[in-house]
Design a protein around this motif. Structure first.
Motif, mmCIF file in Angstrom:
data_model
loop_
_atom_site.group_PDB
_atom_site.id
_atom_site.type_symbol
_atom_site.label_atom_id
_atom_site.label_comp_id
_atom_site.label_asym_id
_atom_site.label_seq_id
_atom_site.Cartn_x
_atom_site.Cartn_y
_atom_site.Cartn_z
ATOM 1 N N ALA A 131 -4.255 26.158 21.868
ATOM 2 C CA ALA A 131 -4.624 27.010 21.492
ATOM 3 C C ALA A 131 -5.236 26.468 19.992
ATOM 4 C CB ALA A 131 -4.344 28.023 21.418
ATOM 5 N N GLY A 142 -5.522 24.022 16.923
ATOM 6 C CA GLY A 142 -5.575 22.000 16.828
ATOM 7 C C GLY A 142 -6.659 22.364 16.208
ATOM 8 N N LEU A 143 -7.375 21.358 16.235
ATOM 9 C CA LEU A 143 -8.276 20.895 15.075
ATOM 10 C C LEU A 143 -9.818 22.140 14.769
ATOM 11 C CD1 LEU A 143 -9.287 17.607 16.345
ATOM 12 C CD2 LEU A 143 -7.969 18.363 14.482
ATOM 13 N N GLY A 144 -10.225 23.118 15.884
ATOM 14 C CA GLY A 144 -10.404 24.628 15.960
ATOM 15 C C GLY A 144 -9.847 25.531 14.642
ATOM 16 N N MET A 177 -15.842 18.910 24.751
ATOM 17 C CA MET A 177 -15.133 19.193 24.653
ATOM 18 C C MET A 177 -14.094 17.728 23.956
ATOM 19 S SD MET A 177 -11.825 19.386 23.840
ATOM 20 C CE MET A 177 -10.291 20.367 22.914
ATOM 21 N N TYR A 233 -14.093 15.944 20.204
ATOM 22 C CA TYR A 233 -12.588 16.206 20.106
ATOM 23 C C TYR A 233 -12.147 14.853 19.448
ATOM 24 C CZ TYR A 233 -8.889 19.741 19.606
ATOM 25 O OH TYR A 233 -8.392 20.500 19.289
ATOM 26 N N PHE A 242 -13.472 29.117 20.804
ATOM 27 C CA PHE A 242 -13.063 27.341 21.006
ATOM 28 C C PHE A 242 -11.631 27.252 20.997
ATOM 29 C CE2 PHE A 242 -12.725 23.440 18.865
ATOM 30 C CZ PHE A 242 -12.663 22.288 20.098
ATOM 31 N N SER A 243 -11.623 28.301 19.668
ATOM 32 C CA SER A 243 -9.626 27.747 19.571
ATOM 33 C C SER A 243 -9.114 28.552 20.551
ATOM 34 C CB SER A 243 -9.759 29.350 18.471
ATOM 35 O OG SER A 243 -8.556 29.030 17.639
ATOM 36 N N LEU A 244 -9.473 29.821 20.947
ATOM 37 C CA LEU A 244 -8.633 29.943 22.013
ATOM 38 C C LEU A 244 -8.200 29.587 23.566
ATOM 39 C CD1 LEU A 244 -7.524 34.269 21.856
ATOM 40 C CD2 LEU A 244 -6.012 32.459 21.495
ATOM 41 N N SER A 245 -8.629 28.207 23.451
ATOM 42 C CA SER A 245 -9.508 27.030 23.987
ATOM 43 C C SER A 245 -10.096 28.102 25.489
ATOM 44 C CB SER A 245 -8.195 26.418 24.392
ATOM 45 O OG SER A 245 -7.662 26.184 23.240
ATOM 46 N N VAL A 301 -13.194 27.011 29.300
ATOM 47 C CA VAL A 301 -13.413 25.854 30.204
ATOM 48 C C VAL A 301 -12.629 25.293 31.099
ATOM 49 C CG1 VAL A 301 -14.700 24.426 28.511
ATOM 50 C CG2 VAL A 301 -12.690 24.207 28.200
ATOM 51 N N GLY A 343 -9.229 25.342 30.780
ATOM 52 C CA GLY A 343 -7.551 24.225 29.928
ATOM 53 C C GLY A 343 -6.137 26.075 30.087
ATOM 54 N N SER A 380 -3.900 20.123 22.175
ATOM 55 C CA SER A 380 -5.415 20.530 22.702
ATOM 56 C C SER A 380 -6.014 19.735 23.730
ATOM 57 C CB SER A 380 -5.901 20.666 21.361
ATOM 58 O OG SER A 380 -5.869 21.559 20.792
ATOM 59 N N SER A 408 -4.481 19.940 27.041
ATOM 60 C CA SER A 408 -4.689 21.042 28.351
ATOM 61 C C SER A 408 -6.301 20.693 28.245
ATOM 62 C CB SER A 408 -4.504 21.726 27.993
ATOM 63 O OG SER A 408 -5.612 22.246 26.737
ATOM 64 N N SER A 409 -7.336 20.300 27.782
ATOM 65 C CA SER A 409 -8.738 19.970 28.592
ATOM 66 C C SER A 409 -8.388 18.705 29.031
ATOM 67 C CB SER A 409 -9.355 19.510 27.491
ATOM 68 O OG SER A 409 -10.285 20.390 27.129
HETATM 69 N N1 PFF Z 1 -8.306 25.327 20.438
HETATM 70 C C1 PFF Z 1 -8.968 24.172 20.317
HETATM 71 C C2 PFF Z 1 -8.712 23.820 18.926
HETATM 72 O O1 PFF Z 1 -8.743 25.106 18.214
HETATM 73 O O2 PFF Z 1 -8.637 23.115 18.571
HETATM 74 C C3 PFF Z 1 -9.841 23.342 21.108
HETATM 75 C C4 PFF Z 1 -9.934 23.881 22.778
HETATM 76 C C5 PFF Z 1 -8.718 23.341 23.106
HETATM 77 C C6 PFF Z 1 -10.871 23.630 23.523
HETATM 78 C C7 PFF Z 1 -8.658 23.041 25.219
HETATM 79 C C8 PFF Z 1 -10.757 24.177 24.549
HETATM 80 C C9 PFF Z 1 -9.802 23.053 25.853
HETATM 81 F F1 PFF Z 1 -9.468 23.587 26.986
#
Ligand code: PFF
Length: 445
Positions: free
Chosen positions: A22, A24-26, A103, A107, A224-227, A230, A232, A328, A331-332
């Motif tokens: 979760a 990460g860059l988001g 993503m 990313y 996006f922030s909580l992933s 998708v 993950g 991050s 997990s994707s």
């Molecule tokens: N949550 C990650 C972030 O905030 O940078 C981005 C992310 C990671 C999105 C993994 C989706 C995912 F499956």
């Protein structure tokens, strides 16, 4: 097959890996940029509301689905839908998988920027000023070099399947990232102009809060922030022993993630105003110039203002961001890899390199058509695909999986009134809320 699956060995191991996904860059790049672009405090309030009302339940749904199935997202969704719509479940899993690759395609480019900025500080520290300048200036060649480096770094970790390695590194490095954020916030708040940024961030302009565009951006950012959306988190949920009390785990992951995003806003938004105060043009008509890339100008000049120590801080900061991005990415990448290993019986190593090669091709396409594709892919993924997948999770849990009784039965056997309430919230309120937001999107388009 199932007893050969790798797994997390403890609840804390799971929380750390999921928080690593979760955070990460988001959080550090996306959230502050979006907040600065969308009214600061107003964005923060809507973001917190959307996280609580929609993203948190969606995170629960995703982890619960994976945890129950103990398999990759494609078969997890297929099985959950098997009584009524097995094909639909499978296709949805595949759409999630495509989302994970989308993503990764953008990313890894941004993560490459982080790596090159870390190296830029290091080379300047050793006196290689020209190389350092090149590394900190955005260019296509820099993308062509650093994106693959980042993809290979991720692949090296995934292909070993070392959950323990990545878990341990996340546990060590996340506190350092937090300390650095704290330190930088204290520094920036003492600079001229910072208080203006602080005001924009912390005092919401309530007239903006009902702006549909703001709600959509905040929702995309929260998902996006909580992933979520998708697969993950679903795949991580599947690596945890079945039926743990996941409610509390989900709360801790969301709290950690939201806290880091909030802290990053406390650093970046005042930093933008400090830069503006120092004569750099940052906003035009309340919009950030250069959008997401601006912080790569603002942060380095902030570090420069600290003198030589700034180079070390800059190196540390961008290295940690690269590591946050790596956890991050992992997990994707695990989404398509677990599918290929479990359903297509491919070796882990082959699956990892195949997925990495596809991601490399996709990211190079984005590099080649950067202006047309980069923002578009982010927008399609975060504001359309991820929310749609979350809607699907709500419908599966609330209506399809054992005719919507799955979570209710769990609540009844545990005699848990909160869970019963939550099951009904997922079944009725969440889909309606999401559909309302979608209607907004359609009207805005
Ligand atoms: N949550 C990650 C972030 O905030 O940078 C981005 C992310 C990671 C999105 C993994 C989706 C995912 F499956």
């Amino acid at each position: 097959m199932s007893n050969q699956r790798d797994s997390f060995h403890s609840r804390i191991g799971f929380v750390l890996a999921a928080a690593g996904s979760a955070i990460g860059l988001g959080n550090i790049w996306g959230f502050p940029t979006q907040a600065a672009n969308n009214g600061g405090g107003a964005f923060l309030v809507v973001y917190l509301l959307v996280t609580l009302l929609l993203a948190l339940p969606a995170l629960y749904a995703e982890i619960y689905l994976g945890n129950q199935a103990q398999s990759n997202p494609v078969s997890a969704l297929e099985r959950a839908c098997k009584e009524r719509l097995p094909r639909v479940g499978r296709y949805a899993g595949i759409i999630g998988l495509v989302g994970a690759m989308m993503m990764l395609s953008f990313y890894t480019i941004v993560a490459g920027w982080m790596l090159s900025h870390a190296l830029s500080a290091l080379t300047e520290l050793f006196g290689f000023v020209d190389i350092s300048n090149w590394l900190s200036t955005s260019s296509t060649l820099r993308n062509i070099i650093f994106t693959p480096i980042f993809i290979i770094l991720g692949a090296l970790i995934i292909h070993q399947g070392v959950h323990a390695g990545i878990e341990k590194w996340s546990a060590r490095l996340m506190p350092v990232l937090l300390l650095m954020l704290f330190g930088l916030i204290v520094y920036i708040l003492q600079q001229e102009g910072a208080s203006e940024g602080l005001k924009l961030y912390l005092i919401p302009d309530f007239t903006q809060i009902t702006e549909p565009k703001l709600i959509i951006s905040a929702m995309g950012q929260a998902f996006f922030s909580l992933s979520i959306g998708v697969g993950g988190m679903m795949v991580y949920g599947s690596y945890m022993k079945k039926d743990k009390d996941i409610g509390k785990l989900v709360l801790s992951i969301a709290a950690l993630d939201t806290f880091i995003a909030f802290m990053a806003g406390l650093l970046i938004i005042p930093a933008l105003f400090v830069a503006q105060h120092a004569g750099q043009q940052v906003f035009v008509d309340n919009k950030l110039i250069g959008e997401g890339q601006l912080i790569f100008k603002v942060l380095p000049s902030l570090f420069q203002s600290m003198g030589n120590i700034g180079l070390i801080v800059s190196f540390g900061f961008f290295s940690l961001l690269s590591i946050a991005a790596l956890t991050s990415t992992i997990s994707s990448t695990e989404v398509p890899v677990s599918y290929l290993v479990e359903d297509k019986k491919m070796s882990r190593s082959k699956a990892t390199w195949l997925v990495s090669a596809i991601v490399l091709m996709a990211s190079m396409t984005l590099v080649a058509f950067f202006d047309a594709l980069f923002g578009l892919v982010i927008m399609v993924l975060t504001t359309i695909m991820q929310p749609l997948m979350c809607l699907f999770y709500f419908i599966v849990i609330g209506w399809i999986w054992q005719r919507g009784n799955k979570l209710n039965i769990k609540a009844q056997t545990e005699n848990n009134k909160w869970l019963t309430l939550f099951a009904n919230y997922l079944r009725y309120v969440c889909p309606i809320l999401l559909i309302v937001v979608f209607i907004n999107i359609v009207f805005l388009a």
